[in-house]
Design a protein around this motif. Sequence first.
Motif, PDB file in Angstrom:
ATOM      1  N   SER A 140       0.826  -1.209   0.000  1.00  0.00           N
ATOM      2  CA  SER A 140       0.000   0.000   0.000  1.00  0.00           C
ATOM      3  C   SER A 140       0.863   1.262   0.000  1.00  0.00           C
ATOM      4  CB  SER A 140      -0.920  -0.007   1.223  1.00  0.00           C
ATOM      5  OG  SER A 140      -1.695   1.157   1.261  1.00  0.00           O
ATOM      6  N   ALA A 141       1.931   1.258   0.794  1.00  0.00           N
ATOM      7  CA  ALA A 141       2.830   2.419   0.852  1.00  0.00           C
ATOM      8  C   ALA A 141       3.491   2.652  -0.501  1.00  0.00           C
ATOM      9  CB  ALA A 141       3.878   2.219   1.939  1.00  0.00           C
ATOM     10  N   LYS A 142       3.895   1.582  -1.159  1.00  0.00           N
ATOM     11  CA  LYS A 142       4.502   1.714  -2.485  1.00  0.00           C
ATOM     12  C   LYS A 142       3.513   2.317  -3.472  1.00  0.00           C
ATOM     13  CE  LYS A 142       7.768  -2.070  -1.854  1.00  0.00           C
ATOM     14  NZ  LYS A 142       8.081  -3.459  -2.185  1.00  0.00           N
ATOM     15  N   MET A 143       2.245   1.918  -3.375  1.00  0.00           N
ATOM     16  CA  MET A 143       1.226   2.465  -4.273  1.00  0.00           C
ATOM     17  C   MET A 143       0.964   3.935  -3.963  1.00  0.00           C
ATOM     18  SD  MET A 143      -1.226  -0.926  -4.625  1.00  0.00           S
ATOM     19  CE  MET A 143      -2.636  -0.015  -4.287  1.00  0.00           C
ATOM     20  N   GLN A 144       0.971   4.321  -2.679  1.00  0.00           N
ATOM     21  CA  GLN A 144       0.758   5.717  -2.300  1.00  0.00           C
ATOM     22  C   GLN A 144       1.908   6.601  -2.773  1.00  0.00           C
ATOM     23  OE1 GLN A 144      -1.764   7.474  -0.912  1.00  0.00           O
ATOM     24  NE2 GLN A 144      -3.023   5.652  -1.060  1.00  0.00           N
ATOM     25  N   ALA A 145       3.083   6.017  -2.968  1.00  0.00           N
ATOM     26  CA  ALA A 145       4.246   6.787  -3.412  1.00  0.00           C
ATOM     27  C   ALA A 145       3.981   7.479  -4.745  1.00  0.00           C
ATOM     28  CB  ALA A 145       5.474   5.889  -3.510  1.00  0.00           C
ATOM     29  N   VAL A 146       3.088   6.937  -5.539  1.00  0.00           N
ATOM     30  CA  VAL A 146       2.725   7.542  -6.825  1.00  0.00           C
ATOM     31  C   VAL A 146       2.144   8.941  -6.605  1.00  0.00           C
ATOM     32  CG1 VAL A 146       1.192   7.302  -8.826  1.00  0.00           C
ATOM     33  CG2 VAL A 146       2.387   5.313  -7.911  1.00  0.00           C
ATOM     34  N   ALA A 147       1.457   9.121  -5.461  1.00  0.00           N
ATOM     35  CA  ALA A 147       0.850  10.421  -5.157  1.00  0.00           C
ATOM     36  C   ALA A 147       1.861  11.404  -4.582  1.00  0.00           C
ATOM     37  CB  ALA A 147      -0.311  10.233  -4.179  1.00  0.00           C
ATOM     38  N   LEU A 148       3.121  10.984  -4.459  1.00  0.00           N
ATOM     39  CA  LEU A 148       4.168  11.835  -3.888  1.00  0.00           C
ATOM     40  C   LEU A 148       5.283  12.052  -4.909  1.00  0.00           C
ATOM     41  CD1 LEU A 148       4.460   9.923  -0.496  1.00  0.00           C
ATOM     42  CD2 LEU A 148       3.305  12.105  -0.861  1.00  0.00           C
ATOM     43  N   ASP A 180       7.239  14.441  -5.640  1.00  0.00           N
ATOM     44  CA  ASP A 180       8.436  15.180  -5.236  1.00  0.00           C
ATOM     45  C   ASP A 180       9.110  14.591  -3.998  1.00  0.00           C
ATOM     46  OD1 ASP A 180       7.984  17.012  -7.289  1.00  0.00           O
ATOM     47  OD2 ASP A 180       6.608  18.172  -6.032  1.00  0.00           O
ATOM     48  N   THR A 181       8.666  13.413  -3.592  1.00  0.00           N
ATOM     49  CA  THR A 181       9.179  12.794  -2.377  1.00  0.00           C
ATOM     50  C   THR A 181       9.691  11.399  -2.689  1.00  0.00           C
ATOM     51  OG1 THR A 181       7.514  13.986  -1.087  1.00  0.00           O
ATOM     52  CG2 THR A 181       8.579  12.125  -0.011  1.00  0.00           C
ATOM     53  N   GLU A 182      10.912  11.103  -2.228  1.00  0.00           N
ATOM     54  CA  GLU A 182      11.428   9.740  -2.348  1.00  0.00           C
ATOM     55  C   GLU A 182      10.834   8.919  -1.212  1.00  0.00           C
ATOM     56  OE1 GLU A 182      15.731   9.174  -3.256  1.00  0.00           O
ATOM     57  OE2 GLU A 182      15.779  11.313  -2.747  1.00  0.00           O
ATOM     58  N   LEU A 183      10.344   7.735  -1.522  1.00  0.00           N
ATOM     59  CA  LEU A 183       9.759   6.873  -0.502  1.00  0.00           C
ATOM     60  C   LEU A 183      10.331   5.475  -0.636  1.00  0.00           C
ATOM     61  CD1 LEU A 183       6.275   6.763   0.898  1.00  0.00           C
ATOM     62  CD2 LEU A 183       7.150   4.640  -0.039  1.00  0.00           C
ATOM     63  N   LYS A 184      10.765   4.916   0.493  1.00  0.00           N
ATOM     64  CA  LYS A 184      11.236   3.531   0.530  1.00  0.00           C
ATOM     65  C   LYS A 184      10.536   2.833   1.681  1.00  0.00           C
ATOM     66  CE  LYS A 184      15.736   3.024  -1.518  1.00  0.00           C
ATOM     67  NZ  LYS A 184      17.053   2.456  -1.290  1.00  0.00           N
ATOM     68  N   VAL A 185      10.283   1.537   1.490  1.00  0.00           N
ATOM     69  CA  VAL A 185       9.600   0.740   2.499  1.00  0.00           C
ATOM     70  C   VAL A 185      10.564  -0.318   3.026  1.00  0.00           C
ATOM     71  CG1 VAL A 185       7.572  -0.682   2.977  1.00  0.00           C
ATOM     72  CG2 VAL A 185       7.429   1.132   1.269  1.00  0.00           C
ATOM     73  N   TYR A 186      10.565  -0.482   4.345  1.00  0.00           N
ATOM     74  CA  TYR A 186      11.469  -1.415   5.021  1.00  0.00           C
ATOM     75  C   TYR A 186      10.695  -2.289   6.005  1.00  0.00           C
ATOM     76  CZ  TYR A 186      15.231   1.750   3.537  1.00  0.00           C
ATOM     77  OH  TYR A 186      16.103   2.522   2.802  1.00  0.00           O
ATOM     78  N   ASP A 187      11.272  -3.445   6.326  1.00  0.00           N
ATOM     79  CA  ASP A 187      10.758  -4.252   7.430  1.00  0.00           C
ATOM     80  C   ASP A 187      11.078  -3.524   8.733  1.00  0.00           C
ATOM     81  OD1 ASP A 187       9.791  -6.379   5.880  1.00  0.00           O
ATOM     82  OD2 ASP A 187      11.742  -7.369   5.871  1.00  0.00           O
ATOM     83  N   LEU A 188      10.281  -3.757   9.771  1.00  0.00           N
ATOM     84  CA  LEU A 188      10.529  -3.114  11.057  1.00  0.00           C
ATOM     85  C   LEU A 188      11.955  -3.343  11.554  1.00  0.00           C
ATOM     86  CD1 LEU A 188       7.270  -3.721  13.116  1.00  0.00           C
ATOM     87  CD2 LEU A 188       8.195  -1.535  12.365  1.00  0.00           C
ATOM     88  N   ALA A 189      12.475  -4.530  11.313  1.00  0.00           N
ATOM     89  CA  ALA A 189      13.809  -4.884  11.800  1.00  0.00           C
ATOM     90  C   ALA A 189      14.920  -4.123  11.073  1.00  0.00           C
ATOM     91  CB  ALA A 189      14.034  -6.386  11.652  1.00  0.00           C
ATOM     92  N   ASP A 190      14.591  -3.457   9.979  1.00  0.00           N
ATOM     93  CA  ASP A 190      15.601  -2.769   9.167  1.00  0.00           C
ATOM     94  C   ASP A 190      15.646  -1.261   9.413  1.00  0.00           C
ATOM     95  OD1 ASP A 190      16.296  -5.189   8.017  1.00  0.00           O
ATOM     96  OD2 ASP A 190      14.822  -4.978   6.409  1.00  0.00           O
ATOM     97  N   GLU A 191      15.312  -0.837  10.617  1.00  0.00           N
ATOM     98  CA  GLU A 191      15.284   0.595  10.917  1.00  0.00           C
ATOM     99  C   GLU A 191      16.649   1.252  10.726  1.00  0.00           C
ATOM    100  OE1 GLU A 191      14.224   3.772  14.441  1.00  0.00           O
ATOM    101  OE2 GLU A 191      13.113   1.887  14.362  1.00  0.00           O
ATOM    102  N   ALA A 192      17.724   0.557  11.094  1.00  0.00           N
ATOM    103  CA  ALA A 192      19.064   1.130  10.924  1.00  0.00           C
ATOM    104  C   ALA A 192      19.333   1.439   9.455  1.00  0.00           C
ATOM    105  CB  ALA A 192      20.128   0.191  11.483  1.00  0.00           C
TER     106      ALA A 192
END
Length: 130
Positions: A92-100, A102-114
């Motif tokens: 869903s976040a990847k699909m919402q990125a289309v509406a952004l 001028d904004t770079e968006l990346k999605v990560y697993d919770l464990a990949d916060e670093a």
Amino acid sequence: MPYTIEAETNDLTTIDAQGDLNPEAMPEAVDQLMEQTDAEDPGSLLVRLQHMDLGTLHTVASDWSRKAEFFALQKRFGKVAVLTDQPWVRQSAKMQAVALPDTELKVYDLADEADARVWLEKAPAETEAA
């Protein structure tokens, strides 16, 4: 919706949310984000979404993606990293990125916060070279 919004630094704001999203809580959350960010100096946003309810997240995202406040907020963040524990939220976040556009968006697993934080800290020129 239990959520917290924190300005960790001048350049990084975090949002932690879990469970059901309450559409009525969105104006207050948007106001908090507007107070803590600067349209003239866009920063980064780290969003942690855990145990989200599909129906309410979809409803809120669909409704807010068409509002003027959403467009005003997108100018305040050059990069957004979404951390989640659910595959459908990632999609869903990847699909919402289309509406952004001028904004770079990346999605990560919770464990990949670093990893998400390292990516958020990179300057745009460094991102292109990587």
